[in-house]
Motif scaffolding. Structure first.
Motif, short mmCIF file in Angstrom:
data_model
loop_
_atom_site.label_atom_id
_atom_site.label_comp_id
_atom_site.label_asym_id
_atom_site.label_seq_id
_atom_site.Cartn_x
_atom_site.Cartn_y
_atom_site.Cartn_z
N THR A 102 0.84 -1.19 0.00
CA THR A 102 0.00 0.00 0.00
C THR A 102 0.88 1.25 0.00
OG1 THR A 102 -0.09 0.20 2.42
CG2 THR A 102 -1.71 -1.26 1.36
N THR A 103 0.30 2.38 -0.40
CA THR A 103 1.08 3.62 -0.43
C THR A 103 1.55 4.00 0.98
OG1 THR A 103 -1.02 4.86 -0.31
CG2 THR A 103 -0.05 4.51 -2.50
N TYR A 104 0.77 3.67 2.00
CA TYR A 104 1.18 3.98 3.37
C TYR A 104 2.39 3.14 3.77
CZ TYR A 104 1.08 4.50 8.44
OH TYR A 104 1.41 4.74 9.74
N GLU A 105 2.35 1.84 3.48
CA GLU A 105 3.49 0.96 3.80
C GLU A 105 4.73 1.39 3.02
OE1 GLU A 105 1.72 -3.43 4.78
OE2 GLU A 105 1.33 -2.64 2.77
N ALA A 106 4.51 1.78 1.76
CA ALA A 106 5.65 2.23 0.95
C ALA A 106 6.28 3.49 1.53
CB ALA A 106 5.19 2.49 -0.49
N GLY A 107 5.45 4.39 2.06
CA GLY A 107 5.97 5.60 2.69
C GLY A 107 6.79 5.28 3.92
N LEU A 108 6.33 4.32 4.73
CA LEU A 108 7.09 3.91 5.91
C LEU A 108 8.42 3.27 5.50
CD1 LEU A 108 4.33 2.30 8.18
CD2 LEU A 108 5.42 4.55 8.46
N PHE A 109 8.37 2.42 4.49
CA PHE A 109 9.59 1.75 4.03
C PHE A 109 10.59 2.78 3.50
CE2 PHE A 109 12.25 -0.66 1.11
CZ PHE A 109 12.50 -1.83 1.84
N THR A 110 10.09 3.78 2.77
CA THR A 110 10.97 4.83 2.26
C THR A 110 11.63 5.60 3.40
OG1 THR A 110 9.62 5.08 0.26
CG2 THR A 110 11.08 6.91 0.82
N ALA A 111 10.86 5.87 4.46
CA ALA A 111 11.42 6.57 5.62
C ALA A 111 12.51 5.73 6.28
CB ALA A 111 10.32 6.89 6.62
N GLY A 112 12.24 4.44 6.47
CA GLY A 112 13.24 3.56 7.07
C GLY A 112 14.47 3.42 6.19
N GLY B 61 18.52 4.15 6.84
CA GLY B 61 19.46 3.07 6.57
C GLY B 61 20.51 3.45 5.56
N LYS B 62 20.14 4.30 4.61
CA LYS B 62 21.09 4.69 3.57
C LYS B 62 22.12 5.70 4.05
CE LYS B 62 18.67 3.47 -0.65
NZ LYS B 62 17.91 3.90 -1.84
N ILE B 63 21.96 6.18 5.28
CA ILE B 63 23.02 7.00 5.85
C ILE B 63 24.34 6.25 5.79
CG2 ILE B 63 23.90 8.00 8.00
CD1 ILE B 63 21.05 8.66 8.79
N LEU B 64 24.26 4.96 6.12
CA LEU B 64 25.47 4.14 6.14
C LEU B 64 26.00 3.92 4.72
CD1 LEU B 64 27.37 2.76 8.01
CD2 LEU B 64 25.94 0.73 7.97
N PHE B 65 25.11 3.73 3.77
CA PHE B 65 25.54 3.56 2.38
C PHE B 65 26.27 4.80 1.89
CE2 PHE B 65 24.58 4.11 -2.19
CZ PHE B 65 25.29 3.03 -2.68
N PHE B 66 25.71 5.98 2.17
CA PHE B 66 26.34 7.22 1.74
C PHE B 66 27.67 7.44 2.45
CE2 PHE B 66 21.76 8.64 0.99
CZ PHE B 66 21.82 8.30 -0.36
N ALA B 67 27.75 6.96 3.70
CA ALA B 67 29.00 7.13 4.44
C ALA B 67 30.13 6.29 3.86
CB ALA B 67 28.77 6.75 5.91
N TYR C 66 17.97 -2.56 7.10
CA TYR C 66 18.26 -1.85 5.85
C TYR C 66 19.69 -1.30 5.87
CZ TYR C 66 17.04 0.51 1.53
OH TYR C 66 16.98 0.88 0.21
N ALA C 67 20.11 -0.77 7.02
CA ALA C 67 21.48 -0.26 7.14
C ALA C 67 22.50 -1.37 6.93
CB ALA C 67 21.67 0.40 8.50
N LEU C 68 22.23 -2.55 7.46
CA LEU C 68 23.14 -3.69 7.29
C LEU C 68 23.27 -4.05 5.81
CD1 LEU C 68 24.89 -5.97 8.39
CD2 LEU C 68 22.79 -7.29 8.81
N ALA C 69 22.13 -4.07 5.11
CA ALA C 69 22.16 -4.36 3.67
C ALA C 69 22.97 -3.31 2.93
CB ALA C 69 20.73 -4.42 3.13
N MET C 70 22.84 -2.05 3.32
CA MET C 70 23.56 -0.97 2.65
C MET C 70 25.06 -1.03 2.94
SD MET C 70 21.46 0.67 0.75
CE MET C 70 20.73 -0.97 0.46
N ALA C 71 25.44 -1.44 4.16
CA ALA C 71 26.86 -1.59 4.48
C ALA C 71 27.50 -2.67 3.61
CB ALA C 71 27.03 -1.93 5.96
#
Length: 436
Positions: A255-265, A269-275, A345-350
């Motif tokens: 759902t669009t609501y679940e997708a919004g939550l996933f995008t926020a998470g 998580g991508k903080i680590l990928f960008f780092a 998500y952060a672990l996957a990005m690392a």
């Protein structure tokens, strides 16, 4: 007093360059996250999910640009190492002109089919202009490789970092202004496009002023160029797909609501990928230049591996402890349901960042033995998500497993070309090897 090993590490070229790129990228990331925090508070969860989907769509469609950037960086590094300024100038001029022509065509196609593209991501026709702005962003993305790839290959990371900061600052200011004017998702995408276009323009000015040498016709080894294109292309496609397809699938299947939550998470998580993502930018041209001069590239790999490990472990610790507070700061309390998704998500990005470091090192040495194995793993990961996606948590575990397996298979043969009996000594001293 610092030990000799620490002193050598701090004095190394990789570390000095890393500090430049890391400083620029983390400053840009701070601005980015401030931007997302403001936008997510001013827009609803559903609009926020649409932004995530459109940005990931732009990233996927810009795969040719990412491939071209790496190729340009490799050849720019070789021309810089041999002091061939005329060929270097021809390289970026040819690339920019060709990319502008292709980008114009892609933009027109997206503008014509904006409503159909928007419908896939549940964007109503009244806001299909957001797809047009995404096309404008993609146009600028396709034009960037000849600019940033050249600075990367020349190892001019001050200029490279400046372009990143200019893009991010303009995006932040213009995007928020457009949102405040009531343009919502359309305004956000317009801000992204404006930032990248102005950054590209500044890059062209800096390149034009970097030297008065007349361009010289390129005489590239066609066979080597094809090998480089296929190898870099395969690696880039796999890594970009692995970094973006989760948002697209979630936006489509949930759902669009679940997708919004996933995008926020995923944003936290991508903080680590960008780092971690700045490290491949430095490793590729340095490994290429060292090999071109007949020196061992192992010091570049060793230092990059140490940086990756330190940043990844430290980042996972910080993100794991502060997931709730990151969500509150960046998105607000209406997104707190996304907290359980952040660490996985952060672990996957690392793991993805570590994979990119290995592939950048091998690509810099014109070795592409990893492409088919990680492509197979990527295909299996996508198939698993398509077939088994009953919950968001299940999607996340597929990401962790797939990214981790891709990283593991990429390590195969990483020291090939170094005499077996001397590998340990070379890894410590960085001595010259007879063949890489």
């Amino acid at each position: 007093m610092a030990s000799p090993a620490v002193s050598r590490l701090l004095a190394s070229t990789v570390v000095r360059q890393s500090l430049l790129v890391f400083g620029a990228s983390m400053s840009a990331n701070a601005i980015n996250f401030a931007f997302y925090a403001v936008v997510s508070h001013r827009l609803g969860v559903r609009d926020y999910g649409a932004i995530g989907a459109l940005l990931n769509l732009a990233t996927l469609l810009a795969i040719p640009a990412a491939i071209a950037t790496t190729i340009v960086a490799r050849f720019a590094a070789e021309f810089t190492a041999t002091g061939d300024a005329a060929k270097l100038r021809r390289l970026w001029i040819t690339n920019v002109i060709g990319a502008l022509a292709i980008g114009a065509i892609v933009f027109l196609v997206m503008a014509l089919f904006r409503e159909r593209i928007g419908a896939y991501f549940q964007i109503p026709p009244s806001r299909s202009l957001a797809v047009v702005m995404t096309g404008l962003l993609l146009f600028a993305n396709l034009s960037a490789p000849g600019i940033r790839g050249t600075f990367q290959g020349m190892q001019k990371f001050r200029e490279y970092g400046l372009l990143v900061l200019v893009e991010t600052a303009i995006k932040f200011c213009s995007g928020i202004v457009f949102v405040d004017m009531g343009y919502g998702v359309v305004g956000v995408m317009a801000g992204f496009a404006l930032g990248l276009w102005l950054s590209d323009l500044l890059g062209l000015v800096l390149l034009a002023r970097s030297g008065g040498v007349a361009p010289q016709r390129l005489h590239l080894d066609l066979r080597r160029l094809v090998q480089t294109t296929l190898g870099v292309g395969g690696a880039t496609i796999v890594t970009i797909v692995l970094s973006t397809m989760d948002i697209l699938f979630v936006e489509h299947y949930f759902t669009t609501y679940e997708a919004g939550l996933f995008t926020a998470g995923s944003l936290v998580g991508k903080i680590l990928f960008f780092a971690v993502a700045f490290i491949p930018t430095i490793v590729l041209p340095r490994a290429t230049a060292l090999a071109k001069r007949g020196e061992s590239p192992l010091p570049a790999l060793r230092e990059a591996a140490l940086l990756t490990i330190v940043v990844a472990i430290g980042g996972l610790f910080v993100v794991g402890l502060g997931a709730k507070y990151f969500i509150l700061i960046l998105n607000g309390d209406k997104y707190l349901a996304a907290v359980p998704y952040v660490f996985k998500y952060a672990l996957a990005m690392a793991l993805l960042g570590a994979l990119m470091t290995v592939t950048a090192y091998k690509s810099g040495l014109h070795r592409f033995d990893f492409v088919i194995p990680i492509a197979v793993v990527g295909a299996l990961e996508i198939a698993a998500i398509v077939l088994f996606h009953s919950t968001l948590d299940q999607v996340l575990w597929w990401l962790v497993l797939g990214h981790g397996l891709a990283f593991a298979v990429s390590l195969y043969g990483i020291l090939d070309g170094v005499p077996t009996s001397a590998k340990r000594l070379l890894a410590r001293t960085g001595a010259t090897v007879p063949r890489v």
